[in-house]
Design a protein around this motif. Structure first.
Motif, PDB file in Angstrom:
ATOM      1  N   ASP A  55       0.827  -1.212   0.000  1.00 58.82           N
ATOM      2  CA  ASP A  55       0.000   0.000   0.000  1.00 58.82           C
ATOM      3  C   ASP A  55       0.863   1.264   0.000  1.00 58.82           C
ATOM      4  OD1 ASP A  55       1.010   0.123   2.519  1.00 58.82           O
ATOM      5  OD2 ASP A  55      -0.887  -0.090   3.563  1.00 58.82           O
TER       6      ASP A  55
ATOM      7  N   GLU B 154       1.207  17.222  -4.527  1.00 54.41           N
ATOM      8  CA  GLU B 154       0.864  16.234  -3.520  1.00 54.41           C
ATOM      9  C   GLU B 154       0.947  14.846  -4.144  1.00 54.41           C
ATOM     10  OE1 GLU B 154      -2.947  17.105  -1.935  1.00 54.41           O
ATOM     11  OE2 GLU B 154      -2.349  19.044  -1.132  1.00 54.41           O
TER      12      GLU B 154
ATOM     13  N   GLY C 229      -4.614  16.041   7.309  1.00 54.63           N
ATOM     14  CA  GLY C 229      -3.591  16.051   6.274  1.00 54.63           C
ATOM     15  C   GLY C 229      -3.435  17.360   5.521  1.00 54.63           C
ATOM     16  N   ARG C 230      -4.425  18.240   5.628  1.00 53.86           N
ATOM     17  CA  ARG C 230      -4.386  19.482   4.861  1.00 53.86           C
ATOM     18  C   ARG C 230      -4.797  20.649   5.720  1.00 53.86           C
ATOM     19  NH1 ARG C 230      -6.404  16.495   0.860  1.00 53.86           N
ATOM     20  NH2 ARG C 230      -5.079  16.381  -0.966  1.00 53.86           N
TER      21      ARG C 230
ATOM     22  N   ARG D 126       3.418   7.252  -7.850  1.00 56.33           N
ATOM     23  CA  ARG D 126       3.457   7.054  -6.405  1.00 56.33           C
ATOM     24  C   ARG D 126       4.387   5.900  -6.046  1.00 56.33           C
ATOM     25  NH1 ARG D 126      -2.565   6.675  -4.616  1.00 56.33           N
ATOM     26  NH2 ARG D 126      -2.864   6.433  -6.843  1.00 56.33           N
TER      27      ARG D 126
ATOM     28  N   GLY E 173      -0.701  12.354  -3.473  1.00 54.89           N
ATOM     29  CA  GLY E 173      -2.043  11.822  -3.691  1.00 54.89           C
ATOM     30  C   GLY E 173      -2.625  12.176  -5.052  1.00 54.89           C
ATOM     31  N   THR E 174      -2.069  13.210  -5.695  1.00 51.04           N
ATOM     32  CA  THR E 174      -2.597  13.588  -7.002  1.00 51.04           C
ATOM     33  C   THR E 174      -1.862  12.878  -8.137  1.00 51.04           C
ATOM     34  OG1 THR E 174      -1.073  15.439  -7.264  1.00 51.04           O
ATOM     35  CG2 THR E 174      -3.130  15.905  -6.127  1.00 51.04           C
TER      36      THR E 174
ATOM     37  N   LEU F 137       5.524  19.129  10.138  1.00 50.81           N
ATOM     38  CA  LEU F 137       5.453  18.219   8.994  1.00 50.81           C
ATOM     39  C   LEU F 137       4.861  16.874   9.411  1.00 50.81           C
ATOM     40  CD1 LEU F 137       6.122  17.873   6.005  1.00 50.81           C
ATOM     41  CD2 LEU F 137       8.332  16.956   6.676  1.00 50.81           C
TER      42      LEU F 137
ATOM     43  N   ALA G 133       8.763  15.411   1.100  1.00 53.06           N
ATOM     44  CA  ALA G 133       8.331  15.143   2.472  1.00 53.06           C
ATOM     45  C   ALA G 133       8.114  13.651   2.670  1.00 53.06           C
ATOM     46  CB  ALA G 133       7.060  15.922   2.785  1.00 53.06           C
TER      47      ALA G 133
ATOM     48  N   ARG H  10       4.653   3.579  10.241  1.00 49.43           N
ATOM     49  CA  ARG H  10       5.675   2.730   9.611  1.00 49.43           C
ATOM     50  C   ARG H  10       6.925   3.525   9.279  1.00 49.43           C
ATOM     51  NH1 ARG H  10       2.703  -0.296   4.978  1.00 49.43           N
ATOM     52  NH2 ARG H  10       0.689  -0.481   5.959  1.00 49.43           N
ATOM     53  N   ALA H  11       6.785   4.843   9.158  1.00 47.07           N
ATOM     54  CA  ALA H  11       7.972   5.662   8.920  1.00 47.07           C
ATOM     55  C   ALA H  11       8.695   5.953  10.227  1.00 47.07           C
ATOM     56  CB  ALA H  11       7.581   6.957   8.223  1.00 47.07           C
TER      57      ALA H  11
ATOM     58  N   GLU I  62       6.566  19.619  -6.101  1.00 45.77           N
ATOM     59  CA  GLU I  62       5.752  20.148  -5.014  1.00 45.77           C
ATOM     60  C   GLU I  62       4.329  19.613  -5.042  1.00 45.77           C
ATOM     61  OE1 GLU I  62       6.574  24.086  -4.054  1.00 45.77           O
ATOM     62  OE2 GLU I  62       8.668  23.526  -4.356  1.00 45.77           O
TER      63      GLU I  62
ATOM     64  N   ALA J 108      -2.540  12.750   7.259  1.00 50.67           N
ATOM     65  CA  ALA J 108      -2.689  12.221   5.908  1.00 50.67           C
ATOM     66  C   ALA J 108      -2.858  10.713   5.931  1.00 50.67           C
ATOM     67  CB  ALA J 108      -1.481  12.591   5.059  1.00 50.67           C
ATOM     68  N   ASN J 109      -2.100  10.047   6.771  1.00 46.26           N
ATOM     69  CA  ASN J 109      -2.156   8.590   6.842  1.00 46.26           C
ATOM     70  C   ASN J 109      -1.408   8.123   8.090  1.00 46.26           C
ATOM     71  OD1 ASN J 109      -2.024   5.828   6.493  1.00 46.26           O
ATOM     72  ND2 ASN J 109      -1.582   5.940   4.311  1.00 46.26           N
TER      73      ASN J 109
ATOM     74  N   SER K 241       0.911   5.067   7.679  1.00 41.15           N
ATOM     75  CA  SER K 241       2.173   5.365   6.992  1.00 41.15           C
ATOM     76  C   SER K 241       3.140   6.053   7.932  1.00 41.15           C
ATOM     77  CB  SER K 241       1.930   6.292   5.802  1.00 41.15           C
ATOM     78  OG  SER K 241       1.068   5.698   4.884  1.00 41.15           O
TER      79      SER K 241
ATOM     80  N   ALA L  77       2.456   3.068   1.827  1.00 38.52           N
ATOM     81  CA  ALA L  77       2.679   3.813   3.067  1.00 38.52           C
ATOM     82  C   ALA L  77       3.167   5.231   2.803  1.00 38.52           C
ATOM     83  CB  ALA L  77       3.664   3.066   3.972  1.00 38.52           C
ATOM     84  N   LEU L  78       2.484   5.915   1.898  1.00 40.47           N
ATOM     85  CA  LEU L  78       2.808   7.316   1.647  1.00 40.47           C
ATOM     86  C   LEU L  78       1.786   8.205   2.336  1.00 40.47           C
ATOM     87  CD1 LEU L  78       3.509   7.058  -2.182  1.00 40.47           C
ATOM     88  CD2 LEU L  78       5.208   7.312  -0.380  1.00 40.47           C
ATOM     89  N   ALA L  79       2.170   9.464   2.533  1.00 37.38           N
ATOM     90  CA  ALA L  79       1.226  10.456   3.043  1.00 37.38           C
ATOM     91  C   ALA L  79       0.712  11.243   1.835  1.00 37.38           C
ATOM     92  CB  ALA L  79       1.904  11.383   4.045  1.00 37.38           C
ATOM     93  N   PRO L  80      -0.541  10.991   1.415  1.00 35.54           N
ATOM     94  CA  PRO L  80      -1.013  11.524   0.131  1.00 35.54           C
ATOM     95  C   PRO L  80      -1.017  13.053   0.035  1.00 35.54           C
ATOM     96  CG  PRO L  80      -2.796  10.446   1.344  1.00 35.54           C
ATOM     97  CD  PRO L  80      -1.539  10.115   2.055  1.00 35.54           C
ATOM     98  N   SER L  81      -1.186  13.743   1.153  1.00 35.45           N
ATOM     99  CA  SER L  81      -1.289  15.201   1.037  1.00 35.45           C
ATOM    100  C   SER L  81       0.073  15.896   1.150  1.00 35.45           C
ATOM    101  CB  SER L  81      -2.246  15.762   2.084  1.00 35.45           C
ATOM    102  OG  SER L  81      -1.778  15.473   3.371  1.00 35.45           O
ATOM    103  N   LEU L  82       1.150  15.101   1.224  1.00 34.68           N
ATOM    104  CA  LEU L  82       2.484  15.707   1.260  1.00 34.68           C
ATOM    105  C   LEU L  82       3.173  15.517  -0.092  1.00 34.68           C
ATOM    106  CD1 LEU L  82       3.787  14.628   4.773  1.00 34.68           C
ATOM    107  CD2 LEU L  82       2.560  16.693   4.113  1.00 34.68           C
TER     108      LEU L  82
ATOM    109  N   LEU M 127      10.039  11.237   5.231  1.00 38.63           N
ATOM    110  CA  LEU M 127       9.093  11.024   6.319  1.00 38.63           C
ATOM    111  C   LEU M 127       9.730  10.218   7.458  1.00 38.63           C
ATOM    112  CD1 LEU M 127       6.144  11.666   6.936  1.00 38.63           C
ATOM    113  CD2 LEU M 127       5.524   9.445   6.009  1.00 38.63           C
TER     114      LEU M 127
ATOM    115  N   THR N  36      -7.230   9.975  -7.611  1.00 37.18           N
ATOM    116  CA  THR N  36      -6.580   8.668  -7.394  1.00 37.18           C
ATOM    117  C   THR N  36      -5.133   8.720  -6.959  1.00 37.18           C
ATOM    118  OG1 THR N  36      -5.858   8.318  -9.673  1.00 37.18           O
ATOM    119  CG2 THR N  36      -7.999   7.408  -9.027  1.00 37.18           C
TER     120      THR N  36
ATOM    121  N   PRO O  31      -6.609  16.350 -10.418  1.00 33.68           N
ATOM    122  CA  PRO O  31      -6.487  14.926 -10.682  1.00 33.68           C
ATOM    123  C   PRO O  31      -6.711  14.134  -9.399  1.00 33.68           C
ATOM    124  CG  PRO O  31      -4.340  15.980 -10.660  1.00 33.68           C
ATOM    125  CD  PRO O  31      -5.348  17.070 -10.565  1.00 33.68           C
TER     126      PRO O  31
END
Lengths: 265, 344
Positions: A90, A147, B288-289, A156, A149-150, B214, A101, B228-229, A145, B221-222, B225, A92-97, A105, B344, B342
């Motif tokens: 999955d 995100e 997250g935002r 990703r 998530g986009t 940060l 970052a 795990r980081a 820069e 955001a998650n 994650s 393990a990313l932070a989608p809004s960063l 992380l 997904t 965008p």
């Protein structure tokens, strides 16, 4: 030729979850600088073995050696400290960063001096090193820069791989990296796997269902079956058919199980 | 190097900036509108700007904390009650140490400095205590923050009423009110504004410049994650809830100093006002935002609305209607923008 010490050697790993014995004395040897694939049917114990190697679970029995040194991981941090990075399925990313970052992380660089001591980030350095890491891997992102998530699935995945490549000094474990990707992005990720291995000189342990992918990128393949190692093959010396038979327990396993040649240690 | 340069050139995602612009524009439009409609020299007078600032100061402090909490995916509905609880305890402490009531002749306060210091310490300590309580229920007992802090919302107010026997604590030392609550730093800027500005500045820097900030985003955001980081998520959330409590303690001091009493009935809307200010400012309720700049605007919009309505002699009840409308519009614009981008 002297027999080289494998980069990573897991021996006799056992792990039981309640009634289920996920690993029944599994062995795995990953050589230096190779892409090593770990394949097996559902329930063969792939993900449990991976979790043991990445410090997420502690095996009930068995030993793990890294470059001949016995290691024990109390958590993912320990494995990371030993140079083992994992790219989870999955991601393990932070989608809004942004990519930088995400790559840093949990290990964010701080500025020098007083400001660093009170926790100020070194953002220019994060951005610079992230850009380098991505460039090294030939990864193109719409924007540094943006995100995460986009981004597309492949992008990703690339960020997650870049993170592992920045920090991994010994072994990068990739759990089903192409499972969620389309054809074109799969190609990108497969070539990324080779590139990480060749450019960084680290080994990659690739967990995959897809034997065609495995045969294309792996040097060596370990087949796991019912919680044990069923076979080890050089990718050049095997075929889709043989691997399928081995996974199903119908292949000729005898010649590769190295149990008898194991040294007493 | 070329690739890097290309990345940089394409880099600047304008989305966050334009979010700030939208609500900044709404605020600007309100200010200009009230300025045109109001009698000359009333709305934009120094005095009135100070009024708006002082009125917004308490909500600003709470909203600054709420920004961090919401970004991290947390929530605290109890802050209003915690303000009341901290105000009652701190007022009781000040009374007890200063040992004076206005009915007993000339106003001579013993140990006024000590009394106020003790009052401030007690206020912040009670806020911290509620922060710890909330953290325990949320992080250890795994009760969702909405329920946990809904419970402590009731509990903190109830306990404040028990301690105060259901009456406001008044008869506080006048100098507290004169010199701080209604006083001005250097005779220019009211102290509540200075306090709110200082708190906001510190939290702004914490959020945007530091590792802690940060990680606050990363956790929201998650959380998995982040875990795990190697980020200690629970400890981070504990810090945020305790910080939120401490801010409620600071607000209680400002409040007691401004009004000279610890009022039980006030603050019941604080949490909702703070959340709506933060959300108007573009922070996601789902974590997250978010940005502190947006929150500052989100706090000022209701304050300007209320003040403008008063000056225009519109019934102030309309303020609530207008804030509700702004909230809906702000979130609507935000969603539209996110769908446009965008996915997904």
């Amino acid at each position: 030729m002297n027999t080289p010490v494998p980069l990573l050697a897991a021996r006799g790993i056992r792990k039981r979850y309640g009634q289920v014995e996920a690993l029944r004395g599994a062995d795995l040897e990953v050589g230096e600088g190779e892409v090593h694939a770990l394949i097996g049917d559902n329930g063969a114990g792939k993900s449990t073995l991976v979790k043991a190697l990445s410090g997420v679970v502690t095996p009930d029995e068995g030993t793990i050696e890294l470059r001949g040194e016995r290691v024990a991981f109390g958590g993912p941090r320990d494995a990371q400290g030993a140079g083992i990075e994992t790219v989870y399925q999955d991601l393990a990313l932070a989608p809004s960063l942004d990519a930088g970052a995400n790559i840093f992380l949990g290990r964010e660089p701080l500025r020098g001096g007083f400001r660093g001591r009170i926790g100020f980030l070194d953002r220019p350095r994060m951005r610079r090193e992230a850009a380098h890491a991505l460039e090294d891997l030939g990864v193109e992102l719409p924007s540094l820069e943006a995100e995460v998530g986009t981004m597309s699935g492949g992008q990703r995945q690339a960020v997650a791989v870049a993170r592992a490549a920045v920090w991994g000094t010994a072994l990068i474990i990739m759990d089903e990296p192409t499972a969620a990707l389309g054809v074109r992005q799969t190609e990108v990720v497969l070539s990324l796997i080779r590139r990480v291995c060749e450019q960084k000189g680290v080994s990659v342990l690739l967990i995959s269902h897809n034997m065609a992918h495995v045969l294309r990128v792996a040097d060596t393949i370990t087949v796991l079956r019912l919680g044990r190692r069923a076979a080890v093959r050089r990718a050049l010396d095997t075929s889709l058919e043989e691997l399928t038979l081995l996974m199903a327990g119908l292949g000729n396993e005898a010649d590769v199980d190295p149990e008898d040649e194991e040294d007493e240690e | 190097m070329k690739a890097i340069a290309a990345l940089r050139a394409r880099a600047f995602s304008q989305s966050r900036r334009s979010e700030d612009l939208t609500i900044g524009f709404i605020l600007l439009a309100l200010v200009v509108g009230f300025w045109i409609l109001s009698p000359p020299g009333s709305f934009l007078s120094t005095e009135n700007i100070k009024n708006i600032g002082v009125d917004a100061s308490e909500l600003m402090i709470l909203s600054a904390g709420m920004t961090l909490l919401l970004i991290a995916g947390g929530l605290d509905l109890s802050i209003g009650s915690v303000v009341v609880f901290a105000a009652v305890l701190s007022a009781k402490t000040i009374d007890a140490v200063a040992g004076t009531s206005p009915t007993t002749g000339p106003l001579v306060y013993h140990d006024l400095g000590l009394a106020i210091a003790a009052g401030v310490a007690v206020a912040i300590a009670s806020g911290v205590a509620w922060g710890l309580f909330n953290s325990f229920v949320i992080l250890r007992m795994k009760v969702p923050p909405f329920i946990a802090t809904l419970a402590s919302l009731g509990m903190a107010l109830g306990l404040a009423e028990v301690i105060s026997h259901g009456t406001n604590v008044s008869s506080l030392p006048l100098p507290l009110q004169e010199d701080y609550g209604l006083g001005e730093a250097l005779g220019i800027v009211p102290w509540p504004i200075v306090t709110a500005a200082a708190v906001t500045a510190v939290l702004w820097i914490l959020l945007s410049k530091t590792r802690f900030g940060l990680r606050t985003y990363a956790i929201g955001a998650n959380p998995e994650s982040a875990r795990r980081a190697g980020i200690r998520v629970d400890r981070h959330m504990l810090t945020l809830y305790v910080l939120m409590g401490a801010l409620a303690g600071i607000v209680s001091v400002v409040d007691v100093a401004r009004f000279g009493t610890a009022t039980l009935a006030a603050h019941s809307q604080d949490a909702l006002s703070a959340i709506s200010a933060v959300v108007i400012g573009g922070t996601s309720l789902f974590g997250g935002r978010g940005r502190m700049f947006g929150t500052v605007i989100g706090v000022l919009i209701p304050a300007v609305l209320l003040n403008g309505f008063v000056i225009l002699q519109i019934e102030s009840f309309w303020q609530n209607v207008a804030v509700g409308a702004v909230l809906i519009v702000a979130v609507y614009i935000d969603q539209m923008r996110r769908q446009a981008g965008p996915s997904t």
